[in-house]
Design a protein around this motif. Structure first.
Motif, PDB file in Angstrom:
ATOM      1  N   LYS A  45      25.283  25.096  52.308  1.00 25.90           N
ATOM      2  CA  LYS A  45      24.636  24.007  53.669  1.00 25.90           C
ATOM      3  C   LYS A  45      25.105  23.394  54.371  1.00 25.90           C
ATOM      4  O   LYS A  45      25.799  23.317  55.521  1.00 25.90           O
ATOM      5  N   LYS A  46      26.573  22.814  53.667  1.00 30.73           N
ATOM      6  CA  LYS A  46      26.777  21.537  54.234  1.00 30.73           C
ATOM      7  C   LYS A  46      28.216  22.108  54.791  1.00 30.73           C
ATOM      8  O   LYS A  46      28.248  20.943  55.478  1.00 30.73           O
ATOM      9  N   ASN A  47      28.679  22.753  54.646  1.00 28.63           N
ATOM     10  CA  ASN A  47      30.162  22.914  54.608  1.00 28.63           C
ATOM     11  C   ASN A  47      30.772  24.184  55.006  1.00 28.63           C
ATOM     12  O   ASN A  47      31.927  24.309  55.370  1.00 28.63           O
ATOM     13  N   ALA A  48      29.323  24.668  55.677  1.00 32.83           N
ATOM     14  CA  ALA A  48      29.677  26.061  56.166  1.00 32.83           C
ATOM     15  C   ALA A  48      29.364  26.344  57.650  1.00 32.83           C
ATOM     16  O   ALA A  48      28.455  25.931  58.370  1.00 32.83           O
ATOM     17  N   ALA A  49      30.424  27.157  58.028  1.00 36.08           N
ATOM     18  CA  ALA A  49      29.603  27.642  59.229  1.00 36.08           C
ATOM     19  C   ALA A  49      30.195  29.469  59.640  1.00 36.08           C
ATOM     20  O   ALA A  49      30.593  29.469  59.166  1.00 36.08           O
ATOM     21  N   LYS A  50      28.736  29.415  60.957  1.00 34.72           N
ATOM     22  CA  LYS A  50      29.157  31.274  60.686  1.00 34.72           C
ATOM     23  C   LYS A  50      30.141  31.325  61.491  1.00 34.72           C
ATOM     24  O   LYS A  50      30.545  30.932  62.629  1.00 34.72           O
ATOM     25  N   PHE A  51      30.365  33.206  61.255  1.00 38.15           N
ATOM     26  CA  PHE A  51      32.255  33.503  61.977  1.00 38.15           C
ATOM     27  C   PHE A  51      31.906  34.974  61.799  1.00 38.15           C
ATOM     28  O   PHE A  51      32.194  35.406  61.319  1.00 38.15           O
ATOM     29  N   GLY A  52      31.766  34.882  63.326  1.00 41.45           N
ATOM     30  CA  GLY A  52      31.200  36.058  63.703  1.00 41.45           C
ATOM     31  C   GLY A  52      30.087  36.945  61.995  1.00 41.45           C
ATOM     32  O   GLY A  52      28.760  36.457  62.398  1.00 41.45           O
ATOM     33  N   ARG A  53      29.729  37.770  61.439  1.00 44.63           N
ATOM     34  CA  ARG A  53      29.061  38.585  60.329  1.00 44.63           C
ATOM     35  C   ARG A  53      29.136  37.742  59.121  1.00 44.63           C
ATOM     36  O   ARG A  53      28.639  37.714  58.167  1.00 44.63           O
ATOM     37  N   GLU A  54      29.963  36.798  59.337  1.00 40.10           N
ATOM     38  CA  GLU A  54      30.158  36.023  57.512  1.00 40.10           C
ATOM     39  C   GLU A  54      30.153  34.578  57.769  1.00 40.10           C
ATOM     40  O   GLU A  54      29.938  33.938  59.132  1.00 40.10           O
ATOM     41  N   ARG A  55      30.513  33.712  57.107  1.00 35.47           N
ATOM     42  CA  ARG A  55      30.412  32.400  56.386  1.00 35.47           C
ATOM     43  C   ARG A  55      31.785  31.982  56.309  1.00 35.47           C
ATOM     44  O   ARG A  55      31.817  32.504  55.341  1.00 35.47           O
ATOM     45  N   ILE A  56      32.383  30.866  56.905  1.00 34.38           N
ATOM     46  CA  ILE A  56      33.899  30.206  56.240  1.00 34.38           C
ATOM     47  C   ILE A  56      32.819  29.240  56.368  1.00 34.38           C
ATOM     48  O   ILE A  56      32.505  28.681  56.381  1.00 34.38           O
ATOM     49  N   CYS A  57      34.111  28.100  55.968  1.00 39.84           N
ATOM     50  CA  CYS A  57      34.029  26.923  55.198  1.00 39.84           C
ATOM     51  C   CYS A  57      34.460  26.306  56.928  1.00 39.84           C
ATOM     52  O   CYS A  57      35.041  26.514  57.613  1.00 39.84           O
ATOM     53  N   LEU A  58      33.910  24.807  56.734  1.00 44.61           N
ATOM     54  CA  LEU A  58      34.290  23.955  57.884  1.00 44.61           C
ATOM     55  C   LEU A  58      35.707  23.680  57.971  1.00 44.61           C
ATOM     56  O   LEU A  58      35.918  23.763  59.700  1.00 44.61           O
ATOM     57  N   GLU A  59      36.627  23.821  57.709  1.00 45.28           N
ATOM     58  CA  GLU A  59      38.361  23.469  57.498  1.00 45.28           C
ATOM     59  C   GLU A  59      38.481  24.818  58.076  1.00 45.28           C
ATOM     60  O   GLU A  59      39.357  24.420  59.058  1.00 45.28           O
ATOM     61  N   CYS A  60      38.488  25.540  58.032  1.00 44.91           N
ATOM     62  CA  CYS A  60      39.148  27.010  58.767  1.00 44.91           C
ATOM     63  C   CYS A  60      38.261  27.192  59.352  1.00 44.91           C
ATOM     64  O   CYS A  60      39.118  27.610  60.754  1.00 44.91           O
ATOM     65  N   ALA A  61      36.998  26.699  59.933  1.00 44.86           N
ATOM     66  CA  ALA A  61      36.285  27.628  61.213  1.00 44.86           C
ATOM     67  C   ALA A  61      36.757  26.374  62.292  1.00 44.86           C
ATOM     68  O   ALA A  61      37.280  26.536  63.481  1.00 44.86           O
ATOM     69  N   GLU A  62      37.813  25.535  61.285  1.00 46.16           N
ATOM     70  CA  GLU A  62      38.506  23.922  62.516  1.00 46.16           C
ATOM     71  C   GLU A  62      39.040  24.417  63.027  1.00 46.16           C
ATOM     72  O   GLU A  62      40.436  24.405  64.778  1.00 46.16           O
ATOM     73  N   ARG A  63      40.122  24.961  62.310  1.00 46.48           N
ATOM     74  CA  ARG A  63      41.234  25.532  62.263  1.00 46.48           C
ATOM     75  C   ARG A  63      41.533  26.466  63.371  1.00 46.48           C
ATOM     76  O   ARG A  63      42.426  26.985  64.135  1.00 46.48           O
TER      77      ARG A  63
END
Length: 672
Positions: A109-127
Motif C-alpha cells: 500500500k505504501k509504494n504502489a500506484a494504479k496504472f491502468g488495470r494494474e499496479r506498479i511501484c512509485l518509482e516506475c509510476a514517476e518515470r
C-alpha cells in the motif's frame, strides 16, 4: 535463494533473486506433452531438456526445488508444471515494469500506484509521468515536485496524467483541492440589532451573515474601528453600510466609502443611491476624464458635501491634495485594504488613511478585505480590532490543468458553455469570469467563445461599454466576461466559475493576494450551490525574459502560497510625494506632519533635507512652505525623483508654467 517466475507474453521470465539483487535471469515456454506441461526450446517449440539458458531441465528442476519459488500470478499451465515436481509456489505482488528491467520490487500500500488495470511501484509510476511531461514541454523543478506529491497522494498514474492531458480530463482527476463551506453561525434578524428602523426597512437584508454578526459582536455598532477579513460575497460591504448609516442617521457624521477602481465606485454609487434615496444624498468622487464625451462623463453627483460619498482612493485624495477639507465625517470604509501592498499605489492609500484620520479624528474606520496576509499585524498597525471569518459561504473546487497555450481557447470555450448550461438549486445559470493578462487577449478569447455569450471587459472600454457588459451579465444574458485586472478588486459579478487563462497581469506574475482575490469571485451563496476555479497553466511559459519562474510553477506556488504581511513600500519617490501631500493638509506645520506620518502603516524615509536642498520647500522655525513646484508634485501624484527628472530636462527653471512651456517646445522640436 528466491526464484521468481513471471508470465510474460506467452512465455515465462525467471529471475534468481538473493534478497537484494537479481543474480541470474532466463526465459522459457511450456508446452503440453504426454507427461504434462514441460519446458520447451524457444526455437523449435518442442520439449527439450536444454532450454533454460543452456541449463538442463533436470538442473532447473533441482534449483526450483531448493529455492523459495514465487509466481506473480496463478497461471494454470505453470501451476501444473510445478505441481508435477512437488513444487508449491507462493504468489507475490511485484511491479511488472521492474521485472522487465530485471529488478524485483514487491508492491504494498505504501509504494504502489494504479496504472491502468494494474499496479506498479512509485518509482516506475514517476518515470512514466515524467516521460509524458517531457513530451508536453519544459516543466520546472517545482512542477516536478508537485506532480510527485500528487502521485504520492493519489497513487494513480492516470489521474495525475489527466493534468497533463486535458483533452482526457475528468472533473475528479483535475481537482487540486476543495475548500468546504462551513455551517454558518447563528445570526440575528436585522430588526434585532441596534440600527435605525428606517435603515433596517430599506436595507434589503433580513438576517445577518456570519461575518456581519461577528462584526456586530466586536463593537461595530458601538463605534469600534474594525479590520474585517472574510471571503468574497460573505457580506463585508453591508458591514460598512450598517455602521455608516447608523452614524449618519443618529447625527454622528457622514459616510465615506472608498474603493480602488472607478468601475467598482460606479457600482456602489448606483446601488447606494437606489437603496437609500429616501434617507440620504449620495455622490461620487472619482477622477474626471479630460475628454468631455458622453461615455466619459461622470456617472452621478460629484459634490463632496453629500451625506454618502462614494469614491476611489485617488479621487478622494485629490480633495486633500488641493487643500480642501472634508468635514463632518462619521464613518470611513476602506474597501480592498490589501491594496496597501501594491507598489504603485500602496503608499498613496497609506497616506490617504492618515490624512482622513488627521482631518476626522472622531470618525469610525472600517477596513475590508477578502485576502490579506498577517491580518492581526495589520490590525494592530491600523489601530483596529480584527474580525476574521475564514469559512466560505459556498464550497469552492480548485482545478489545475497543464496544457499548451494553443489548446487553452478550446478548453475555455467548452467549460464556459458547459457551465452556462447548468442551473443551481436557486434557479441561476452558471456564469464564468475568465482572467487573462492583456486587453487584446480579452477580445481574442471573447470572440472565440462567441460574441453572443461572451464579452471582453477591461479598463480600455468606455464606462458606457462596461456598464452594458455589467447589465448583460447580471441579467444572465451572457455566459462569460473575459477580463484583466478590472474585476479582480471587487466588481460584483455573480460568477459560479473562474478560469485563469494566464497567471500574470501584463508581464508581472500575480501575487498570492491578487490570485486569492480573483479566485474569490467564484460562487455566491444567493446564486450558486458551489464555486469552481480552473487554472490552465502552460509548462515552460513565461511573460518576461527576466523571470525564471514558469507558468505551471507559478500555478502551484499560488495554490499553495501563503500571503505575506501587508506593508506599503517607501523609497525617496514615495516618501516625498506623501510628505508634500501631508504638508498641504497640515498647512506646513512640521510637528503635525510628523504626527501624521506616525500613524501611517509604512515607514517613510526622511526627505526634508533633500526637498530643501533642491529648493522645493523652505524650512523655517518648524514650518514647511511648499513652492509652486512642490504643490504640483503633490497634486499630480508624483515624487521628487520624477519631478527632478523633468526639471533637469528643461534646465534651471522653477516656475511650473515655464517648465510646461519648455517641455511643449521641446516636444514640438523633436516632432518637427
Amino acid at each position: 535463494m528466491t526464484v521468481i517466475i513471471a508470465p510474460q507474453r506467452g512465455a515465462y521470465k525467471l529471475l534468481m533473486f538473493d534478497g537484494r539483487s537479481v543474480r541470474e535471469t532466463g526465459v522459457f515456454e511450456l508446452v503440453k506433452s504426454s507427461r504434462g506441461y514441460r519446458p520447451t526450446d524457444l526455437k523449435t517449440k518442442q520439449p527439450n531438456r536444454r532450454n533454460y539458458q543452456n541449463v538442463p531441465t533436470k538442473k532447473l528442476i533441482e534449483r526450483l526445488r531448493k529455492a523459495d519459488v514465487r509466481i506473480t500470478k496463478p497461471d494454470p499451465a505453470l501451476l501444473a508444471f510445478l505441481g508435477d515436481f512437488q513444487i508449491t509456489p507462493s504468489t507475490v505482488d511485484l511491479c511488472r515494469i521492474c521485472l522487465l528491467e530485471d529488478r524485483v520490487t514487491a508492491l504494498s500500500k505504501k509504494n504502489a500506484a494504479k496504472f491502468g488495470r494494474e499496479r506498479i511501484c512509485l518509482e516506475c509510476a514517476e518515470r512514466e509521468i515524467r516521460r509524458e511531461m517531457g513530451y508536453l514541454g519544459r516543466f520546472g523543478d517545482r512542477s516536478v515536485q508537485h506532480v510527485r506529491s500528487l502521485l504520492e497522494s493519489y497513487r494513480d498514474v492516470d489521474r495525475v496524467l489527466a493534468l497533463l492531458q486535458p483533452e482526457q480530463r475528468e472533473k475528479g482527476q483535475t481537482l487540486f483541492d476543495r475548500l468546504e463551506a462551513v455551517r454558518p453561525i447563528e445570526t440575528a434578524h436585522i430588526t434585532q440589532v441596534d440600527v435605525p428602523p428606517a435603515f433596517a426597512k430599506v436595507s434589503g437584508v433580513e438576517y445577518l451573515t456570519p461575518v456581519q454578526q461577528l462584526a456586530v459582536n466586536a463593537g461595530l455598532l458601538e463605534g469600534e474601528d474594525l479590520l474585517v477579513v472574510s471571503a468574497t460575497a460573505s457580506g463585508k460591504t453591508f458591514i460598512g453600510e450598517m455602521a455608516g448609516m447608523k452614524n449618519l442617521l443618529e447625527g454622528r457624521g457622514r459616510l465615506l466609502f472608498l474603493v480602488p477602481l472607478v468601475a467598482l465606485a460606479n457600482q456602489k454609487y448606483l446601488r447606494f443611491k437606489e437603496r437609500y434615496k429616501d434617507l440620504a444624498t449620495v455622490s461620487l468622487q472619482v477622477g474626471a476624464s479630460r475628454l468631455n464625451l458622453p461615455e466619459t462623463r461622470p456617472v452621478g453627483e460629484r459634490s463632496t458635501r453629500a451625506q454618502i460619498v462614494v469614491g476611489t482612493y485617488e479621487g478622494l485624495d485629490t480633495v486633500f491634495r488641493n487643500g480642501r477639507d472634508l468635514k463632518d465625517i462619521g464613518t470611513v470604509v476602506i474597501d480592498e485594504v490589501q491594496n496597501l501592498e501594491e507598489p504603485e499605489r500602496g503608499h498613496r492609500l497609506d497616506g490617504l488613511i492618515a490624512r482622513i484620520k488627521y482631518t476626522s479624528p472622531n470618525a469610525q474606520f472600517l477596513y475590508l478585505s477578502a485576502t490579506i496576509g498577517a491580518p492581526s499585524t495589520l490590525a494592530q498597525k491600523l489601530g483596529a480590532r480584527l474580525v476574521r471569518y475564514d469559512s466560505r459561504p459556498v464550497p469552492l473546487e480548485r482545478h489545475l490543468i497543464f496544457t499548451e497555450k494553443k489548446k487553452k481557447i478550446q478548453f475555455i470555450t467548452t467549460m464556459v458553455r458547459e457551465e452556462f448550461a447548468r442551473r443551481s438549486s436557486k434557479g441561476y445559470r452558471g456564469q464564468t469570469i475568465v482572467f487573462t493578462n492583456a486587453r487584446a487577449r480579452c477580445h481574442t478569447l471573447a470572440d472565440a467563445i462567441g460574441a453572443n455569450i461572451a464579452r471582453p471587459y477591461h479598463s480600455g472600454l468606455t464606462s458606457q461599454e462596461r456598464r452594458q457588459v455589467e447589465d448583460l451579465f447580471s441579467s444572465q444574458k451572457i455566459a462569460c466576461v473575459v477580463t484583466t485586472a478590472a474585476l479582480a478588486a471587487g466588481v460584483d459579478f455573480p460568477a459560479s466559475q473562474v478560469i485563469f487563462d494566464a497567471l500574470a497581469m501584463g508581464i508581472k506574475w500575480l501575487t498570492v493576494q491578487e490570485f486569492n482575490q480573483m479566485l474569490g469571485r467564484a460562487g455566491r451563496p444567493d446564486f450558486h450551490d458551489e464555486g469552481k476555479v480552473v487554472i490552465l497553466a502552460e509548462p515552460g511559459a513565461t511573460y518576461s525574459r527576466t523571470s525564471k519562474a514558469t507558468e505551471e510553477e507559478m500555478a502551484i506556488a499560488l495554490l499553495k502560497g501563503e500571503m505575506e504581511e501587508v506593508a506599503p513600500v517607501y523609497g525617496v519617490e514615495e516618501s516625498s510625494e506623501e510628505f508634500a501631500a501631508n504638508a498641504i493638509v497640515c498647512k506646513g506645520d512640521g510637528a503635525e506632519i510628523r504626527r501624521m506620518e506616525a500613524v501611517m502603516v509604512g515607514t517613510t524615509e526622511p526627505v526634508l533635507d533633500l526637498l530643501v536642498s533642491r529648493r522645493l520647500v523652505r524650512w523655517q522655525k518648524g514650518h514647511v512652505d511648499l513652492t509652486d513646484l512642490a504643490m504640483v508634485m503633490a497634486r499630480h501624484f508624483i515624487g521628487v525623483e520624477r519631478l527632478l527628472l523633468i526639471k533637469d530636462l528643461v534646465g534651471e527653471k522653477d516656475d511650473p508654467l515655464d517648465i510646461l512651456a519648455e517641455i511643449d517646445c521641446t516636444v514640438r522640436e523633436e516632432r518637427g
